[in-house]
Design a protein around this motif. Structure first.
Motif, mmCIF file in Angstrom:
data_model
loop_
_atom_site.group_PDB
_atom_site.id
_atom_site.type_symbol
_atom_site.label_atom_id
_atom_site.label_comp_id
_atom_site.label_asym_id
_atom_site.label_seq_id
_atom_site.Cartn_x
_atom_site.Cartn_y
_atom_site.Cartn_z
ATOM 1 N N ALA A 92 -14.303 -4.134 1.722
ATOM 2 C CA ALA A 92 -13.117 -4.734 2.347
ATOM 3 C C ALA A 92 -11.880 -3.886 2.086
ATOM 4 O O ALA A 92 -11.023 -3.722 2.968
ATOM 5 C CB ALA A 92 -12.909 -6.151 1.815
ATOM 6 N N PHE A 93 -11.786 -3.324 0.879
ATOM 7 C CA PHE A 93 -10.634 -2.485 0.537
ATOM 8 C C PHE A 93 -10.583 -1.233 1.406
ATOM 9 O O PHE A 93 -9.538 -0.870 1.940
ATOM 10 C CB PHE A 93 -10.700 -2.101 -0.942
ATOM 11 N N LEU A 94 -11.725 -0.560 1.572
ATOM 12 C CA LEU A 94 -11.751 0.667 2.375
ATOM 13 C C LEU A 94 -11.406 0.390 3.836
ATOM 14 O O LEU A 94 -10.608 1.114 4.449
ATOM 15 C CB LEU A 94 -13.127 1.320 2.271
ATOM 16 N N LEU A 95 -11.995 -0.668 4.398
ATOM 17 C CA LEU A 95 -11.711 -0.986 5.798
ATOM 18 C C LEU A 95 -10.254 -1.379 6.002
ATOM 19 O O LEU A 95 -9.588 -0.899 6.927
ATOM 20 C CB LEU A 95 -12.617 -2.121 6.269
ATOM 21 N N SER A 96 -9.735 -2.247 5.137
ATOM 22 C CA SER A 96 -8.358 -2.694 5.304
ATOM 23 C C SER A 96 -7.374 -1.559 5.075
ATOM 24 O O SER A 96 -6.308 -1.513 5.704
ATOM 25 C CB SER A 96 -8.053 -3.866 4.371
ATOM 26 N N THR A 97 -7.717 -0.614 4.191
ATOM 27 C CA THR A 97 -6.856 0.547 3.975
ATOM 28 C C THR A 97 -6.680 1.336 5.264
ATOM 29 O O THR A 97 -5.558 1.705 5.646
ATOM 30 C CB THR A 97 -7.448 1.458 2.877
ATOM 31 N N LEU A 98 -7.772 1.610 5.955
ATOM 32 C CA LEU A 98 -7.695 2.330 7.230
ATOM 33 C C LEU A 98 -6.928 1.518 8.266
ATOM 34 O O LEU A 98 -6.128 2.066 9.037
ATOM 35 C CB LEU A 98 -9.100 2.645 7.735
ATOM 36 N N VAL A 99 -7.167 0.206 8.287
ATOM 37 C CA VAL A 99 -6.512 -0.648 9.281
ATOM 38 C C VAL A 99 -5.003 -0.651 9.100
ATOM 39 O O VAL A 99 -4.245 -0.571 10.069
ATOM 40 C CB VAL A 99 -7.075 -2.080 9.223
ATOM 41 N N TYR A 100 -4.539 -0.730 7.864
ATOM 42 C CA TYR A 100 -3.097 -0.742 7.621
ATOM 43 C C TYR A 100 -2.424 0.502 8.184
ATOM 44 O O TYR A 100 -1.393 0.424 8.853
ATOM 45 C CB TYR A 100 -2.806 -0.830 6.119
ATOM 46 N N ARG A 118 -1.624 5.092 -3.052
ATOM 47 C CA ARG A 118 -2.077 4.190 -4.113
ATOM 48 C C ARG A 118 -1.607 4.687 -5.483
ATOM 49 O O ARG A 118 -1.150 3.904 -6.328
ATOM 50 C CB ARG A 118 -3.602 4.105 -4.095
ATOM 51 N N ILE A 119 -1.724 5.990 -5.722
ATOM 52 C CA ILE A 119 -1.305 6.555 -7.004
ATOM 53 C C ILE A 119 0.195 6.371 -7.206
ATOM 54 O O ILE A 119 0.649 5.990 -8.295
ATOM 55 C CB ILE A 119 -1.685 8.043 -7.074
ATOM 56 N N VAL A 120 0.968 6.630 -6.151
ATOM 57 C CA VAL A 120 2.422 6.486 -6.243
ATOM 58 C C VAL A 120 2.803 5.036 -6.528
ATOM 59 O O VAL A 120 3.652 4.743 -7.371
ATOM 60 C CB VAL A 120 3.098 6.981 -4.955
ATOM 61 N N VAL A 121 2.160 4.095 -5.820
ATOM 62 C CA VAL A 121 2.463 2.672 -6.009
ATOM 63 C C VAL A 121 2.133 2.240 -7.431
ATOM 64 O O VAL A 121 2.929 1.566 -8.102
ATOM 65 C CB VAL A 121 1.689 1.816 -4.985
ATOM 66 N N ASP A 122 0.942 2.606 -7.919
ATOM 67 C CA ASP A 122 0.527 2.185 -9.257
ATOM 68 C C ASP A 122 1.412 2.778 -10.347
ATOM 69 O O ASP A 122 1.632 2.168 -11.390
ATOM 70 C CB ASP A 122 -0.928 2.591 -9.503
ATOM 71 N N ALA A 123 1.921 3.990 -10.101
ATOM 72 C CA ALA A 123 2.668 4.681 -11.153
ATOM 73 C C ALA A 123 4.151 4.349 -11.152
ATOM 74 O O ALA A 123 4.755 4.226 -12.228
ATOM 75 C CB ALA A 123 2.471 6.195 -11.002
ATOM 76 N N TRP A 124 4.770 4.208 -9.979
ATOM 77 C CA TRP A 124 6.227 4.157 -9.956
ATOM 78 C C TRP A 124 6.839 3.008 -9.152
ATOM 79 O O TRP A 124 7.946 2.582 -9.449
ATOM 80 C CB TRP A 124 6.790 5.471 -9.377
ATOM 81 N N LEU A 125 6.181 2.521 -8.115
ATOM 82 C CA LEU A 125 6.855 1.615 -7.186
ATOM 83 C C LEU A 125 6.425 0.169 -7.363
ATOM 84 O O LEU A 125 5.254 -0.116 -7.631
ATOM 85 C CB LEU A 125 6.589 2.042 -5.735
ATOM 86 N N GLU A 126 7.356 -0.739 -7.192
ATOM 87 C CA GLU A 126 7.070 -2.166 -7.163
ATOM 88 C C GLU A 126 7.026 -2.616 -5.705
ATOM 89 O O GLU A 126 7.796 -3.439 -5.245
ATOM 90 C CB GLU A 126 8.151 -2.933 -7.931
ATOM 91 N N VAL A 127 6.099 -2.005 -4.968
ATOM 92 C CA VAL A 127 5.942 -2.274 -3.539
ATOM 93 C C VAL A 127 4.466 -2.534 -3.266
ATOM 94 O O VAL A 127 3.613 -1.779 -3.737
ATOM 95 C CB VAL A 127 6.419 -1.076 -2.685
ATOM 96 N N PRO A 128 4.113 -3.596 -2.551
ATOM 97 C CA PRO A 128 2.709 -3.845 -2.222
ATOM 98 C C PRO A 128 2.090 -2.657 -1.489
ATOM 99 O O PRO A 128 2.682 -2.097 -0.568
ATOM 100 C CB PRO A 128 2.775 -5.083 -1.324
ATOM 101 N N TYR A 129 0.907 -2.298 -1.892
ATOM 102 C CA TYR A 129 0.180 -1.151 -1.340
ATOM 103 C C TYR A 129 0.014 -1.261 0.171
ATOM 104 O O TYR A 129 0.228 -0.293 0.908
ATOM 105 C CB TYR A 129 -1.176 -1.094 -2.042
ATOM 106 N N SER A 130 -0.354 -2.448 0.647
ATOM 107 C CA SER A 130 -0.595 -2.634 2.078
ATOM 108 C C SER A 130 0.668 -2.392 2.900
ATOM 109 O O SER A 130 0.623 -1.786 3.975
ATOM 110 C CB SER A 130 -1.111 -4.053 2.336
ATOM 111 N N VAL A 131 1.804 -2.848 2.396
ATOM 112 C CA VAL A 131 3.065 -2.685 3.126
ATOM 113 C C VAL A 131 3.455 -1.215 3.210
ATOM 114 O O VAL A 131 3.892 -0.732 4.260
ATOM 115 C CB VAL A 131 4.184 -3.507 2.451
ATOM 116 N N LEU A 132 3.258 -0.489 2.122
ATOM 117 C CA LEU A 132 3.601 0.931 2.135
ATOM 118 C C LEU A 132 2.692 1.714 3.079
ATOM 119 O O LEU A 132 3.136 2.654 3.750
ATOM 120 C CB LEU A 132 3.504 1.505 0.714
#
Length: 416
Positions: free
Chosen positions: A282-290, A22-36
């Motif tokens: 929902a965020f915590l559960l979906s994070t683990l699921v991904y 999440r930190i890497v995505v927010d700081a540097w990448l233009e990539v959806p968090y869920s996909v990464l």
């Protein structure tokens, strides 16, 4: 080390990994968090690291989906949904059955599967996934009208797909080939009306009743408990007591739990607290699921069937395009405010097929013919679609001329 401590250790390890992503995505990448996160999970699977946690059909359907769907409905802009309801309704009610029929028919030729097995694969893989889609468009901060249509479709079509899958499984258990088209059509319509519509209406009633109770309760923790009981209670009551669709019951309940303040009956801060709590869960559960989806990918099976998977991924996207352009074009012909053509491109490309299809694939009975092949295909389409479509989504939005703000620190693009 106790079993409970071991479980806690494994969950915390995955959450630490997710935090780093999440930190890497927010700081540097233009990539959806869920996909990464899915990509990280695939890397875990390739390296054969045992995370000690596994998804199952029961876990996804009974634990994950009710909270994600209920949260998704609470987050919907009801006024915007009413203004644009024609597109998602047509895509669900007409589009899902047509997609199953079209993809299933092509699949018999492309993969040499029996017609019922091919239709079953199509019904499993066709629905766009609310977990992936809601997260993806939140990350990209897409325009409200586009988000509402895609969110609305994704929240309903998995319930319809589950009904179709159950009908096909019942048919497969009785015969190897469909011999009576009228009989099959009759069974399908009956199940959709009783299981699908019945579950949705039951959820609507429970949601309306919950709203009446909420407006008589001043304490926010009690209100939160009412919403939890409504979300999971509607699922349990519909699925295990009435025999209707628990997923559609949860969606119906969420739609009728009114999230707006009615005069002075409910404090606005209370509703904000309840919605933030649901969003966090929902965020915590979906994070683990991904992560677990990627970590559970059968790499060897995917390699064995790589050519078929790539063909299937292309066919799924092609069928999605045919259905979206055809049905949305028909809706636009009579609409006073047509759905923009540029939005239709994103509607096609944003049709990800991850959590719900994988849950349905994991739940296939052992007696289903070609079960392992179907599972490999579903996992393959989910991974290929999430990675290719997910990574390219910001570029597709720009190419379509749709202004967005990608949720990264210090980076914005246009305005939605």
């Amino acid at each position: 080390m106790s079993a409970a401590f071991e479980l806690l250790h494994r969950v915390l390890s995955l959450l630490v990994l997710a935090l780093a992503v999440r930190i890497v995505v927010d700081a540097w990448l233009e990539v959806p968090y869920s996909v990464l996160l899915i990509l990280i999970g695939v890397m875990i699977s390739v390296l054969r690291v045992d995370v000690g946690l596994r998804l199952s059909n029961e876990i996804i359907m009974t634990l994950v989906l009710p909270i994600v769907l209920f949260n998704g409905v609470l987050e919907l802009d009801r006024a915007a949904l009413r203004e644009n309801v024609a597109v998602p309704i047509v895509l669900v009610v007409v589009g899902v059955p047509l997609s199953v029929a079209l993809l299933g028919s092509v699949g018999t030729v492309a993969f040499g599967l029996p017609i019922l097995v091919s239709l079953l694969f199509a019904a499993i893989v066709v629905p766009t996934d609310p977990v992936a889609v809601l997260s993806l468009f939140e990350e990209l901060d897409a325009p409200e009208r586009l988000s509402v249509v895609i969110d609305g479709e994704s929240l309903f079509n998995d319930g319809v797909a589950i009904v179709i899958v159950n009908v096909l499984l019942a048919l497969a258990a009785e015969r190897t080939t469909p011999t009576d088209g009228l009989e099959i059509a009759g069974e399908f319509v009956a199940d959709v009306l009783v299981v699908g519509v019945g579950g949705f209406l039951l959820g609507c009633c429970l949601g309306y009743g919950a709203t009446r109770i909420i407006r008589r309760i001043p304490e926010r923790m009690a209100i939160l408990l009412v919403t939890v009981l409504t979300a999971y209670g509607s699922f349990v009551l519909a699925e295990h007591v009435v025999g209707a669709s628990g997923i559609l019951a949860t969606v119906g309940a969420g739609l009728f739990v009114e999230p707006t303040v009615d005069g002075d009956a409910v404090d606005g801060d209370t509703f904000a607290f309840v919605r933030d709590t649901w969003e966090g869960g929902a965020f915590l559960l979906s994070t683990l699921v991904y992560v677990l989806i990627g970590a559970q990918v059968p790499i060897a099976s995917l390699i064995d069937h790589l050519r078929a998977i790539l063909v299937a991924a292309g066919l799924v996207l092609l069928v999605r395009a045919v259905i979206v352009y055809g049905l949305v074009g028909a809706v636009n012909a009579t609409a006073t405010r047509p759905f923009p053509y540029s939005y239709q491109h994103v509607l096609v490309w944003g049709g990800l097929h991850t959590v719900v299809p994988i849950a349905l694939a994991l739940g296939l009975p052992a007696w289903v013919a070609h079960r392992e092949f179907v599972r490999a295909m579903v996992f393959g389409v989910a991974i290929v679609g999430a990675l290719v479509q997910g990574f390219l989504m910001p570029s597709v939005l720009r190419a379509a001329g749709i202004p967005t703000r990608v949720s990264r620190a210090g980076s914005t693009e246009g305005a939605s």
